[in-house]
Design an enzyme around this catalytic site. Structure first.
Site, PDB file in Angstrom:
ATOM      1  N   LYS A  71       1.120  -0.964  -0.225  1.00 49.90           N
ATOM      2  CA  LYS A  71       0.107   0.341  -0.060  1.00 49.90           C
ATOM      3  C   LYS A  71       1.074   1.230   0.053  1.00 49.90           C
ATOM      4  O   LYS A  71       2.201   0.988   0.325  1.00 49.90           O
ATOM      5  CB  LYS A  71      -0.758   0.153   1.567  1.00 49.90           C
ATOM      6  CG  LYS A  71       0.296   0.069   2.403  1.00 49.90           C
ATOM      7  CD  LYS A  71       0.014   1.235   2.757  1.00 49.90           C
ATOM      8  CE  LYS A  71       1.318   1.805   3.680  1.00 49.90           C
ATOM      9  NZ  LYS A  71       2.525   1.534   4.710  1.00 49.90           N
ATOM     10  N   SER A 203       8.297 -11.730  -1.611  1.00 49.08           N
ATOM     11  CA  SER A 203       7.202 -10.569  -2.272  1.00 49.08           C
ATOM     12  C   SER A 203       7.533  -9.708  -3.194  1.00 49.08           C
ATOM     13  O   SER A 203       9.138 -10.229  -2.616  1.00 49.08           O
ATOM     14  CB  SER A 203       6.901  -9.875  -0.975  1.00 49.08           C
ATOM     15  OG  SER A 203       6.418  -8.802  -0.812  1.00 49.08           O
ATOM     16  N   ALA A 209      10.077  -0.225   3.677  1.00 47.64           N
ATOM     17  CA  ALA A 209      10.273   0.742   2.769  1.00 47.64           C
ATOM     18  C   ALA A 209       9.572   1.559   2.953  1.00 47.64           C
ATOM     19  O   ALA A 209       9.134   2.846   1.822  1.00 47.64           O
ATOM     20  CB  ALA A 209      10.519   0.188   1.425  1.00 47.64           C
ATOM     21  N   GLY A 212       3.956  -0.887   2.774  1.00 42.13           N
ATOM     22  CA  GLY A 212       3.341  -2.275   4.335  1.00 42.13           C
ATOM     23  C   GLY A 212       3.484  -4.105   3.654  1.00 42.13           C
ATOM     24  O   GLY A 212       3.276  -4.495   3.828  1.00 42.13           O
ATOM     25  N   SER A 214       4.781  -5.222   5.762  1.00 46.96           N
ATOM     26  CA  SER A 214       4.186  -6.623   7.127  1.00 46.96           C
ATOM     27  C   SER A 214       3.242  -6.497   6.976  1.00 46.96           C
ATOM     28  O   SER A 214       2.842  -7.970   7.539  1.00 46.96           O
ATOM     29  CB  SER A 214       4.600  -5.939   8.147  1.00 46.96           C
ATOM     30  OG  SER A 214       4.397  -5.056   8.282  1.00 46.96           O
ATOM     31  N   GLU A 259      -0.456  -8.040  12.015  1.00 42.78           N
ATOM     32  CA  GLU A 259       1.013  -6.786  12.250  1.00 42.78           C
ATOM     33  C   GLU A 259       1.523  -6.403  13.933  1.00 42.78           C
ATOM     34  O   GLU A 259       2.132  -5.769  14.030  1.00 42.78           O
ATOM     35  CB  GLU A 259       0.247  -5.844  12.376  1.00 42.78           C
ATOM     36  CG  GLU A 259      -0.250  -5.219  10.408  1.00 42.78           C
ATOM     37  CD  GLU A 259       0.671  -4.745  10.226  1.00 42.78           C
ATOM     38  OE1 GLU A 259       2.004  -5.035   9.441  1.00 42.78           O
ATOM     39  OE2 GLU A 259       0.564  -3.479   9.518  1.00 42.78           O
ATOM     40  N   ASP A 270      -2.960  -0.328   7.523  1.00 46.52           N
ATOM     41  CA  ASP A 270      -2.435  -1.114   6.232  1.00 46.52           C
ATOM     42  C   ASP A 270      -2.950  -2.157   6.309  1.00 46.52           C
ATOM     43  O   ASP A 270      -2.805  -2.788   5.154  1.00 46.52           O
ATOM     44  CB  ASP A 270      -0.213  -1.088   6.366  1.00 46.52           C
ATOM     45  CG  ASP A 270       0.068  -0.256   7.130  1.00 46.52           C
ATOM     46  OD1 ASP A 270      -0.166   1.104   6.618  1.00 46.52           O
ATOM     47  OD2 ASP A 270       1.140   0.033   7.020  1.00 46.52           O
TER      48      ASP A 270
HETATM   49  N1  LIG Z   1       9.182 -10.382   1.818  1.00 49.85           N
HETATM   50  C1  LIG Z   1       8.709 -10.750   3.624  1.00 49.85           C
HETATM   51  N2  LIG Z   1       8.941 -12.587   3.607  1.00 49.85           N
HETATM   52  C2  LIG Z   1       8.763 -12.677   5.669  1.00 49.85           C
HETATM   53  N3  LIG Z   1       8.945 -11.414   6.296  1.00 49.85           N
HETATM   54  C3  LIG Z   1       8.649 -10.145   5.507  1.00 49.85           C
HETATM   55  C4  LIG Z   1       8.350  -9.806   3.953  1.00 49.85           C
HETATM   56  N4  LIG Z   1       8.170  -8.689   4.176  1.00 49.85           N
HETATM   57  C5  LIG Z   1       8.328  -8.418   4.660  1.00 49.85           C
HETATM   58  N5  LIG Z   1       8.528  -9.088   6.346  1.00 49.85           N
HETATM   59  C6  LIG Z   1       8.797  -8.517   8.033  1.00 49.85           C
HETATM   60  O1  LIG Z   1       7.876  -7.442   8.316  1.00 49.85           O
HETATM   61  C7  LIG Z   1       8.368  -6.884   8.975  1.00 49.85           C
HETATM   62  C8  LIG Z   1       8.837  -5.507   8.143  1.00 49.85           C
HETATM   63  O2  LIG Z   1       7.425  -4.226   8.196  1.00 49.85           O
HETATM   64  P1  LIG Z   1       7.901  -2.745   9.039  1.00 49.85           P
HETATM   65  O3  LIG Z   1       6.630  -2.351   8.969  1.00 49.85           O
HETATM   66  O4  LIG Z   1       9.112  -2.823   9.858  1.00 49.85           O
HETATM   67  O5  LIG Z   1       8.452  -2.697   7.444  1.00 49.85           O
HETATM   68  P2  LIG Z   1       6.852  -2.494   6.454  1.00 49.85           P
HETATM   69  O6  LIG Z   1       5.477  -3.229   6.687  1.00 49.85           O
HETATM   70  O7  LIG Z   1       7.375  -2.316   5.104  1.00 49.85           O
HETATM   71  O8  LIG Z   1       6.418  -0.640   6.144  1.00 49.85           O
HETATM   72  P3  LIG Z   1       5.327   0.482   6.501  1.00 49.85           P
HETATM   73  O9  LIG Z   1       4.878  -0.378   8.452  1.00 49.85           O
HETATM   74  O10 LIG Z   1       6.064   1.389   7.337  1.00 49.85           O
HETATM   75  O11 LIG Z   1       4.977   0.480   5.806  1.00 49.85           O
HETATM   76  C9  LIG Z   1       9.792  -7.370   8.500  1.00 49.85           C
HETATM   77  O12 LIG Z   1      10.862  -7.121   9.369  1.00 49.85           O
HETATM   78  C10 LIG Z   1       9.540  -8.763   8.323  1.00 49.85           C
HETATM   79  O13 LIG Z   1       9.570  -9.645   9.587  1.00 49.85           O
HETATM   80  C1  LIG Z   2       3.117   5.181  10.722  1.00 52.01           C
HETATM   81  C2  LIG Z   2       1.882   4.276  10.461  1.00 52.01           C
HETATM   82  O1  LIG Z   2       0.825   5.322  10.498  1.00 52.01           O
HETATM   83  C3  LIG Z   2       2.309   3.925   8.979  1.00 52.01           C
HETATM   84  C4  LIG Z   2       2.871   2.645   8.749  1.00 52.01           C
HETATM   85  O2  LIG Z   2       2.076   2.058   7.322  1.00 52.01           O
HETATM   86  C5  LIG Z   2       1.715   3.181  11.225  1.00 52.01           C
HETATM   87  C6  LIG Z   2       0.076   2.424  11.313  1.00 52.01           C
HETATM   88  O3  LIG Z   2      -0.637   3.294  10.806  1.00 52.01           O
HETATM   89  O4  LIG Z   2      -0.086   1.678  11.945  1.00 52.01           O
END
Ligand SMILES: Nc1ncnc2c1ncn2[C@@H]1O[C@H](COP(=O)(O)OP(=O)(O)OP(=O)(O)O)[C@@H](O)[C@H]1O
Ligand SMILES: C[C@@](O)(CCO)CC(=O)[O-]
Length: 513
Positions: A71, A203, A209, A212, A214, A259, A270
């Protein structure tokens, strides 16, 4: 259009996938199921072999794949954690979870999450079923779980402690987050009699980054486990709307639990957009109650540029930072959060107006200014990063649009709303080299080159596509998708081609209320 993000609602088949059949596939056909280990090895061939007449997996529990999108938060990140509204949209980068059931003689459950290098197996009978099944603790598949049970988290720890003991601390943290998320869901939704399985994750969403990743993997895990405990009906094309809605809500609730294991106190926006797809207006005022969610099916086709600074960040660290700021300066921080809320609401009003025209210079400029203000407010909350500021500077200098960080910040990605007609910035490019008499160069092309030179990464994606989807069984073009092929498929294109991504209406099915 010179942007790289378009609206998937307007172009349902917007996901790009290879069209030539020349992509070489791995040759291994070894089955994950040890009942098939004795099957004759298939001769060296890079062609996929049709299923007719071949029994590769248990027909009662064939391998299947679930998938969910990443997302972008268009407006309202961080404010949404504190009860304000946010607008987020699904992107066409997705996660895929392949579930392969093993022969009954095995009593193991394995995670093969190769993107992060996690490969772990638990013995099902050894897991803390007693704690999770205790009548005072046991949750039903339809329950709404809004917080983690500390006793259950504690009961898992002995089984998490042996995950990747030799990995480097940073990698281990990532493994433990993903493994904890899976194990809590597995123990909550499964039982000691759960079938032995391998859960293989791939993925296309860059990790940490802001896109979303996670939430996307949590939705996949929740959907797969709910399918396996037969708590979902469909998806099928003629499913009545409220029934489809109910299935999505079930998946979403457990994905939220996943999450929570990964980043502490998520708002739920997310996982909601990863489950429902399209775009959503989301607000959770009271964490013990369901959030207010409005699905924005007619989300406009905004010309967006999506760029990754490639600066890794942690969502939980950024969320904690804002909570701490709010404690130190409650009135000031609340003022900032209220201003972000006002922006989100104003945008919702603007884009819901029938007269809103995403091609119009005036409409886009109005929206663009709100992008810039939202970014400035996020910077005031302390969640920007020098690389995000550099990226914003390069885009401003090129005069192609308005930029804001997206997601948690602290690195990660930014989105730029592109001007319908980029303004030529005469302080840059050829003029700086004394070549003013020449035709001005395309500012978008110049920007792209600069971004590349400085190590930023640009993504091609569409906005507002489908949410969680199911490929059951995991067969595309009459050929069963093999775990080994799935785990070794190269990059985004390799995965999407293998799983038949974007070929909706054929094999992939979605709940579409
Ligand atoms: N391809 C994948 N395979 C396994 N685990 C993953 C994968 N992608 C993400 N994860 C899990 O999700 C975590 C990343 O979550 P984090 O919330 O820090 O980042 P994000 O979801 O990419 O960013 P945001 O929440 O800001 O959108 C990683 O530490 C890992 O545990
Ligand atoms: C930073 C935040 O607002 C967005 C992360 O993608 C955290 C959340 O909503 O859980």
């Amino acid at each position: 259009m010179n942007g790289s993000v378009t609206n998937g609602a307007a172009k349902p088949n917007g996901v790009r996938h290879a069209t030539n059949g020349t992509h070489a596939r791995p040759k291994s056909r070894e089955s994950a199921d040890d009942t098939h280990r004795d099957a004759p090895a298939v001769a060296n061939t890079s062609k996929r072999i049709p299923m007719h007449g071949r029994k590769e997996s248990n027909p009662l529990a064939p391998p299947f794949i679930v998938s969910a999108p990443g997302k972008v938060i268009v407006f309202g990140e961080h404010a949404v954690v504190h009860g304000k509204a946010a607008i987020a949209a699904a992107i066409s980068l997705r996660s895929y979870l392949l579930v392969t059931t093993l022969s009954k003689s095995k009593r193991t459950v394995s995670l093969k999450f190769t993107d992060i290098g996690l490969d772990h197996t638990w013995n099902i009978p050894d897991l803390p079923w007693k704690a999770f099944q205790h009548p005072t603790k046991k949750k039903k598949y339809y329950d709404m779980v809004t917080s983690l049970d500390p006793d259950l988290v504690e009961a898992m720890q002995a089984h998490i402690a042996n995950v990747s003991p030799d990995a480097k601390p940073e990698a281990r943290k990532i493994h433990i987050a993903a493994a904890s998320s899976f194990l809590y869901l597995f123990l909550s939704l499964g039982s000691e009699l759960s079938p032995p399985c391998i859960y293989a994750m791939r993925s296309a969403i860059p990790i940490a980054a802001g896109l979303g990743s996670s939430a996307s993997i949590s939705v996949c895990m929740s959907a797969a486990l709910l399918i396996q405990c037969r708590a979902l009906s469909g998806p099928h094309p003629d499913q009545i709307s409220h029934e489809a809605e109910e299935q999505l809500e079930r998946i979403n609730r457990w994905a939220f639990v996943g999450e929570m294991l990964i980043h502490g106190t998520p708002s739920g926006v997310d996982n909601t957009v990863a489950t429902h797809g399209r775009a959503v207006l989301f607000q959770r005022k009271d964490y013990s109650k369901p959030p207010a969610v409005k699905i924005l099916r007619e989300f406009p086709e905004l010309p967006l540029l999506l760029v990754n600074t490639r600066q890794p960040k942690s969502t939980s660290a950024e969320v904690t930072k804002v909570a701490a700021l709010r404690q130190r300066h409650p009135t000031v921080a609340d003022g900032i959060l209220d201003s972000i809320d006002a922006i989100t609401r104003s945008v919702h009003e603007i884009i819901s107006d029938e007269t809103f025209d995403p091609q119009s210079e005036e409409s886009i400029t109005h929206l663009g200014e709100l992008f810039s203000i939202n970014h400035a407010l996020l910077t005031a909350l302390g969640v920007s990063h020098p690389k995000l500021e550099r990226l914003r500077y390069l885009v401003d200098e090129a005069g192609v649009g308005w930029t804001k960080l997206t997601g948690a910040g602290g690195g990660g990605c930014a989105i730029t709303l592109l001007r319908p007609t980029p303004s030529i910035n005469h302080s840059t490019s050829s003029q700086l080299n004394g070549e003013a008499a020449h035709e001005p160069e395309d500012p978008m092309r110049l920007l792209e080159q600069k971004l590349l030179d400085e190590g930023f990464e640009r993504y091609e994606t569409t906005l507002g596509g489908d949410g969680v989807g199911v490929l059951y069984p995991a067969i595309v073009d009459d050929v069963e998708i093999h775990q080994e092929e799935f785990l070794t498929a190269e990059g985004r294109q390799g995965i999407e081609e293998l799983v038949g991504a974007g070929r909706d209406g054929e094999a992939w099915k979605y709940w579409r209320p």
